[in-house]
Design an enzyme around this catalytic site. Sequence first.
Site, PDB file in Angstrom:
ATOM      1  N   LYS A   1       0.812  -1.230   0.000  1.00 44.10           N
ATOM      2  CA  LYS A   1       0.000   0.000   0.000  1.00 44.10           C
ATOM      3  C   LYS A   1       0.841   1.274   0.000  1.00 44.10           C
ATOM      4  O   LYS A   1       0.433   2.280  -0.590  1.00 44.10           O
ATOM      5  CB  LYS A   1      -0.973  -0.014   1.185  1.00 44.10           C
TER       6      LYS A   1
ATOM      7  N   GLU B   1      -2.711   8.519   7.745  1.00 44.09           N
ATOM      8  CA  GLU B   1      -3.417   9.416   6.827  1.00 44.09           C
ATOM      9  C   GLU B   1      -4.404  10.267   7.606  1.00 44.09           C
ATOM     10  O   GLU B   1      -4.875   9.872   8.677  1.00 44.09           O
ATOM     11  CB  GLU B   1      -4.232   8.601   5.798  1.00 44.09           C
TER      12      GLU B   1
ATOM     13  N   ARG C   1      -6.822  -5.923 -11.272  1.00 48.88           N
ATOM     14  CA  ARG C   1      -7.623  -7.015 -11.834  1.00 48.88           C
ATOM     15  C   ARG C   1      -8.976  -6.460 -12.284  1.00 48.88           C
ATOM     16  O   ARG C   1      -9.320  -5.322 -11.970  1.00 48.88           O
ATOM     17  CB  ARG C   1      -7.859  -8.083 -10.757  1.00 48.88           C
TER      18      ARG C   1
ATOM     19  N   ASN D   1      -6.498  -1.766  -7.606  1.00 47.97           N
ATOM     20  CA  ASN D   1      -6.692  -3.193  -7.819  1.00 47.97           C
ATOM     21  C   ASN D   1      -6.259  -3.524  -9.239  1.00 47.97           C
ATOM     22  O   ASN D   1      -6.756  -2.939 -10.199  1.00 47.97           O
ATOM     23  CB  ASN D   1      -8.153  -3.590  -7.618  1.00 47.97           C
TER      24      ASN D   1
ATOM     25  N   LEU E   1     -10.849  10.679   6.686  1.00 51.19           N
ATOM     26  CA  LEU E   1     -11.985  11.335   6.031  1.00 51.19           C
ATOM     27  C   LEU E   1     -13.258  10.789   6.665  1.00 51.19           C
ATOM     28  O   LEU E   1     -13.463   9.579   6.725  1.00 51.19           O
ATOM     29  CB  LEU E   1     -11.954  11.076   4.520  1.00 51.19           C
TER      30      LEU E   1
HETATM   31  C1  MV4 Z   1      -9.959   5.432   4.830  1.00 48.17           C
HETATM   32  C2  MV4 Z   1     -11.145   5.923   5.421  1.00 48.17           C
HETATM   33  C3  MV4 Z   1     -11.155   7.221   5.872  1.00 48.17           C
HETATM   34  N1  MV4 Z   1     -10.041   7.999   5.753  1.00 48.17           N
HETATM   35  N2  MV4 Z   1      -8.880   6.248   4.735  1.00 48.17           N
HETATM   36  C4  MV4 Z   1     -11.399   0.931   4.241  1.00 48.17           C
HETATM   37  C5  MV4 Z   1     -10.886  -0.107   3.323  1.00 48.17           C
HETATM   38  C6  MV4 Z   1      -9.691   0.435   2.665  1.00 48.17           C
HETATM   39  N3  MV4 Z   1      -9.729   0.152   1.267  1.00 48.17           N
HETATM   40  C7  MV4 Z   1      -9.699   1.898   2.943  1.00 48.17           C
HETATM   41  N4  MV4 Z   1     -10.744   2.122   3.911  1.00 48.17           N
HETATM   42  C8  MV4 Z   1     -10.938   3.356   4.421  1.00 48.17           C
HETATM   43  N5  MV4 Z   1      -9.884   4.195   4.329  1.00 48.17           N
HETATM   44  C9  MV4 Z   1      -8.936   7.490   5.195  1.00 48.17           C
HETATM   45  N6  MV4 Z   1      -7.845   8.262   5.096  1.00 48.17           N
HETATM   46  C10 MV4 Z   1     -12.262   5.082   5.500  1.00 48.17           C
HETATM   47  C11 MV4 Z   1     -12.149   3.774   4.997  1.00 48.17           C
HETATM   48  C12 MV4 Z   1     -13.358   2.980   5.088  1.00 48.17           C
HETATM   49  C13 MV4 Z   1     -14.048   2.559   3.939  1.00 48.17           C
HETATM   50  C14 MV4 Z   1     -13.580   2.854   2.658  1.00 48.17           C
HETATM   51  C15 MV4 Z   1     -14.277   2.441   1.551  1.00 48.17           C
HETATM   52  C16 MV4 Z   1     -15.473   1.766   1.685  1.00 48.17           C
HETATM   53  C17 MV4 Z   1     -15.956   1.445   2.928  1.00 48.17           C
HETATM   54  C18 MV4 Z   1     -15.260   1.852   4.069  1.00 48.17           C
HETATM   55  C19 MV4 Z   1     -15.759   1.551   5.334  1.00 48.17           C
HETATM   56  C20 MV4 Z   1     -15.053   1.932   6.447  1.00 48.17           C
HETATM   57  C21 MV4 Z   1     -13.860   2.643   6.317  1.00 48.17           C
END
Ligand code: MV4
Length: 381
Positions: free
Chosen positions: A49, A133, A224, A222, A136
């Site tokens: 990542k 990070e 894929r 991703n 958000l």
């Molecule tokens: C975050 C975030 C808020 N702020 N990064 C969750 C899975 C991973 N792919 C990244 N994720 C998140 N990263 C920052 N800086 C909130 C999430 C997150 C989330 C992201 C996408 C879809 C569903 C989610 C559910 C909870 C938290």
Amino acid sequence: SACEITGAQAIHPGYGFLSENATFVQALEDHGITFIGPTAEHIRIMGDKITAKETAKSLGIPVVPGSDGGVPDLAVAKRVALEIGYPVIIKATAGGGGRGMKVAAEEAALESAFRTARAEAKAAFGNDEVYIEKYLQRPRHIEIQVFGDGKGHAVHLGERDCSLQRRHQKVFEEAPGPVISPQKRAEIGRICAEAVAKISYIGAGTIEFLYEDGEFYFIEMNTRLQVEHPVTEAIFGVDLVREQIRVADGYPLSFTQDDLVINGHAIEVRINAERLPTFAPCPGKITHYHAPGGLGVRMDSALYDGYTIPPYYDSLIGKLIVHGRDRPEALMRLKRALSELIVDGIDTTIPLFHALLAEEDIQTGNYSIHWLEKWLARDAG
Ligand code: MV4
């Protein structure tokens, strides 16, 4: 061995566990067997990542403010958090799919979040490296579909909004995104296509963003084709698997960026063998199966009367994709198609979608990544 025995010259990995396995792809490359997908090197870069984020940033993709790379200790964590401001999120370098993340709302919570994230990363991935990070708070999950020919040309196929998730599992996906303007789409799409062109990326890729207050923030890529790719196929009228096979065989893409014009709106819902309200897996015998049909309805499933769903795999048993001239028409088709669909003998997520379609926020597209879990918890306790 299977390729040598059968004489297969190429492997399409689907979107399962072989699709992003760099070791597997390397073995194929070493034996002159074509992998229908990106190179082992591109899979490796995006699988880490921090390297993925650094690469994205260097290619001009907007990223979430945070540490430059791994955070070695609490002192550095404090300094970075102070710089970007609270709340912050600590993520495992080796993570992904939501595993190994901890939020700290303020400095008093940082030490515990940092130590827990480290320990969990070590236990889950055998690698305790973490990064920080800005957190958000109410973003949407917007992902951009890209496609490269491996020779320095690439296009984008707009976005999918996949914000409706439960425990990091998507359940409902749509394209185009309900809140993405044509200008924003063109802007982020061009950035993504140029980025993957620069690295001579080959095949299908998805660049995942969090989207908040009109800004895109890269989180992962991703390498894929994804489960939800049919909504993109529907609105652009292209077969993404065909394109994957074409470019793997050295052919150019069969379309240019200018050929790619959005037609209408598409929605996918994931039919899982799960028992509501707990979503417990529900394998077993299908006593009766009837698929919906008609214009703008695509049912991707291998189910049939008498089939027994084994308990060993994930619970996705079908994908219902609907396409209409606009979002209200797609929603109407979804409602009709869901009422035609019969999967008897086991429990499925079909009733969840009937309930979701009755919600005003779903009808208007007013949802963030937290909407579904909040809604599911609404009358618990
Ligand atoms: C975050 C975030 C808020 N702020 N990064 C969750 C899975 C991973 N792919 C990244 N994720 C998140 N990263 C920052 N800086 C909130 C999430 C997150 C989330 C992201 C996408 C879809 C569903 C989610 C559910 C909870 C938290």
